[in-house]
Design a protein around this motif. Structure first.
Motif, PDB file in Angstrom:
ATOM      1  N   VAL A  89       0.829  -1.213   0.000  1.00  0.00           N
ATOM      2  CA  VAL A  89       0.000   0.000   0.000  1.00  0.00           C
ATOM      3  C   VAL A  89       0.860   1.259   0.000  1.00  0.00           C
ATOM      4  O   VAL A  89       0.579   2.220  -0.722  1.00  0.00           O
ATOM      5  N   LEU A 244      -0.568   1.317  -3.518  1.00  0.00           N
ATOM      6  CA  LEU A 244      -2.025   1.283  -3.624  1.00  0.00           C
ATOM      7  C   LEU A 244      -2.689   2.560  -3.139  1.00  0.00           C
ATOM      8  O   LEU A 244      -3.773   2.909  -3.612  1.00  0.00           O
ATOM      9  N   ARG A 245      -2.059   3.263  -2.225  1.00  0.00           N
ATOM     10  CA  ARG A 245      -2.704   4.491  -1.755  1.00  0.00           C
ATOM     11  C   ARG A 245      -2.693   5.570  -2.842  1.00  0.00           C
ATOM     12  O   ARG A 245      -3.393   6.566  -2.728  1.00  0.00           O
ATOM     13  N   ARG A 246      -1.883   5.347  -3.916  1.00  0.00           N
ATOM     14  CA  ARG A 246      -1.887   6.268  -5.061  1.00  0.00           C
ATOM     15  C   ARG A 246      -2.498   5.633  -6.306  1.00  0.00           C
ATOM     16  O   ARG A 246      -2.635   6.294  -7.336  1.00  0.00           O
ATOM     17  N   SER A 248      -5.509   3.129  -6.337  1.00  0.00           N
ATOM     18  CA  SER A 248      -6.473   2.253  -5.669  1.00  0.00           C
ATOM     19  C   SER A 248      -7.107   1.247  -6.618  1.00  0.00           C
ATOM     20  O   SER A 248      -7.588   0.194  -6.176  1.00  0.00           O
ATOM     21  N   ASP A 249      -7.085   1.527  -7.931  1.00  0.00           N
ATOM     22  CA  ASP A 249      -7.668   0.579  -8.883  1.00  0.00           C
ATOM     23  C   ASP A 249      -6.896  -0.736  -8.930  1.00  0.00           C
ATOM     24  O   ASP A 249      -7.434  -1.769  -9.345  1.00  0.00           O
ATOM     25  N   GLY A 251      -5.881  -2.203  -6.275  1.00  0.00           N
ATOM     26  CA  GLY A 251      -6.087  -2.817  -4.974  1.00  0.00           C
ATOM     27  C   GLY A 251      -6.663  -4.215  -4.977  1.00  0.00           C
ATOM     28  O   GLY A 251      -6.090  -5.131  -4.367  1.00  0.00           O
ATOM     29  N   ARG A 407      -5.303   5.590   8.746  1.00  0.00           N
ATOM     30  CA  ARG A 407      -5.660   6.027   7.405  1.00  0.00           C
ATOM     31  C   ARG A 407      -4.597   6.963   6.815  1.00  0.00           C
ATOM     32  O   ARG A 407      -4.421   7.003   5.588  1.00  0.00           O
ATOM     33  N   LYS A 412      -7.386   4.347   2.096  1.00  0.00           N
ATOM     34  CA  LYS A 412      -8.600   3.529   2.121  1.00  0.00           C
ATOM     35  C   LYS A 412      -8.301   2.048   2.338  1.00  0.00           C
ATOM     36  O   LYS A 412      -9.214   1.245   2.460  1.00  0.00           O
ATOM     37  N   PHE A 413      -6.993   1.700   2.381  1.00  0.00           N
ATOM     38  CA  PHE A 413      -6.616   0.298   2.537  1.00  0.00           C
ATOM     39  C   PHE A 413      -6.193  -0.048   3.963  1.00  0.00           C
ATOM     40  O   PHE A 413      -5.477  -1.032   4.174  1.00  0.00           O
TER      41      PHE A 413
END
Length: 443
Positions: A89, A244-246, A248-249, A251, A407, A412-413
């Motif tokens: 993430v 993933l925090r940049r 998210s697709d 994820g 967070r 969101k992960f």
């Protein structure tokens, strides 16, 4: 390049060898190709020091501690999955995240204790590998030990990790030696089932220490750092992969791949641990051989009781698992130190561009090799390694749970409730283990 590029695109020049890394959906790639950090982490947990611990426990208590493996499995899966998620993430390893979110002194303390514990573990593993080779073919154990250490360093420094990683994956198959050992001896499976699912728990200090030893060997700090750093490293070197925090697709596929990889690796690890304890219980405990000190002692004890084939399988497994564990132990030191002090890190980097990172790998391995030649008692060294790991594990797991739930770190992960429950359960179990370790100190 679009995420839906055809399979033919993967054969274009420059893409061969990276496509398996770029795609993260386990359904799209071969099983072995889709496994990486989780498989190698799980297999490295069954290093020669771990084999010694499991053999000691099985020889001393027979089937009476097999239940610990079943309890440890979900806890191990939980905490390692959380570490892998942090790396994937954030795109940073565990030490880098600790440095950015916690006081610098805390990061330094964790890294220092990890370094000391890993060097002791390296020493025990290198010595065990040399002793196992001597058992198999004769000759000087110290020369074999030195050879294994030097070869391990050279492979890590001069072989690119995308070429070295498949070799590590292949080495995981050496762990099947311990499954094979059970297949060539007579096992009373009904007694095994009773010991596993209806154990006769002993309420005394020595039994408690044995249980603590199993958990301490199974849930180890160096595994946390290694898996998180490997996930972060894959983000840096793999085309199209982003934290993933940049992105998210990415994820769903990424988290699914992490789950498959980690569950497979930890299940593999604990199945092997189960069979090592079982082998020692069936062959050694049942024949009155209850005092095993090292993994090579366990292999030697098998020879007159279980025969040459079982002996060869067990001893060869020590060498194979050692070759797998050495780079993980040394590499976790280098990643932790490098991320803390912001050096260039990564086993894919050229040596001239990551001099301090590779110097740490070489230094840790060679110091471990030197200690294995010293007159220091290897059993006492392993004891102190267990003490240090016990000191570092619980506060480190508290920090891991803090990072994974925040967070600001995970976006969101941040980990879901089910992982939080398992992670906190693992932390409580390790806290209880540490308390038992210190209460029984000297008993």
């Amino acid at each position: 390049m679009p995420a839906h590029s055809s399979a033919l695109d993967s054969l274009a020049p420059g893409n061969i060898g990276t496509q398996n890394q770029a795609l993260e959906n386990p359904a799209q790639i071969s099983l072995l190709g889709g496994l990486g950090a989780g498989l190698i982490t799980g297999a490295a947990d069954d290093d020669p020091s771990g084999i010694a611990t499991y053999s000691q426990v099985g020889a001393a208590y027979g089937y009476g501690t097999l239940w610990t493996v079943l309890l440890a499995l979900p806890l191990m899966i939980g905490i390692q999955t959380i570490c892998a998620r942090i790396g994937r993430v954030t795109g940073q390893g565990l030490a880098a995240n600790i440095r950015s979110q916690c006081p610098f002194a805390l990061a330094i303390g964790f890294v220092f204790l990890l370094f000391v514990a890993n060097i002791i573990n390296l020493s025990a593993d290198i010595g065990a590998m040399g002793a196992a080779m001597k058992l198999l073919i004769g000759g000087p154990a110290f020369a074999y030990a030195a050879g294994f250490a030097v070869v391990s360093v050279l492979l890590q420094v001069f072989i690119p990790f995308d070429s070295y990683s498949p070799l590590l994956k292949v080495m995981t198959f050496s762990l099947f030696a311990y499954v094979g050992t059970v297949l060539v001896i007579h096992v009373p499976w009904l007694d095994v089932a009773k010991g596993t699912f209806m154990p006769a728990v002993e309420f005394n200090a020595k039994y408690a220490v044995a249980v603590v030893a199993v958990f301490g060997t199974t849930i180890s700090p160096y595994l946390f750092f290694w898996q998180a750093s490997q996930e972060a490293n894959e983000v840096r070197i793999t085309p199209r992969r982003k934290p993933l925090r940049r992105a998210s697709d990415q994820g769903p596929d990424a988290l699914r791949r992490i789950n498959v990889d980690t569950i497979t690796g930890m299940l593999f690890s604990e199945v092997v641990a189960f069979f090592i304890i079982l082998t020692a219980a069936v062959v050694l405990h049942a024949n009155g051989k209850t005092d095993i000190q090292t993994s090579s002692d366990a292999a030697a004890a098998l020879l007159p009781i279980a025969g040459k084939f079982a002996f060869w399988l067990f001893a060869a497994g020590i060498i194979g698992t050692g070759l797998l564990a050495l780079p993980v132990l040394a590499g976790s030191c280098a990643y932790a130190l490098g991320e803390t002090f912001r050096w260039k890190t990564g086993l894919e980097a050229k040596p001239r561009k990551a001099k301090l990172f590779y110097a740490t790998i070489a230094l840790a391995t060679l110091i471990g090799m030197g200690l294995s030649f010293s007159p220091m008692d290897p059993i006492k060294m392993l004891f102190w390694s267990a003490v240090i790991n016990g000191v570092i594990a619980v506060p480190l797991m508290l920090v891991i749970m803090f990072l994974a739930s925040r967070r600001k770190v995970m976006g969101k992960f941040s980990i879901p409730l089910r992982l939080k429950l398992v992670g906190w359960m693992a932390t409580l179990v390790m806290a209880a283990a540490a308390i038992v370790m210190f209460v029984t100190w000297g008993n």
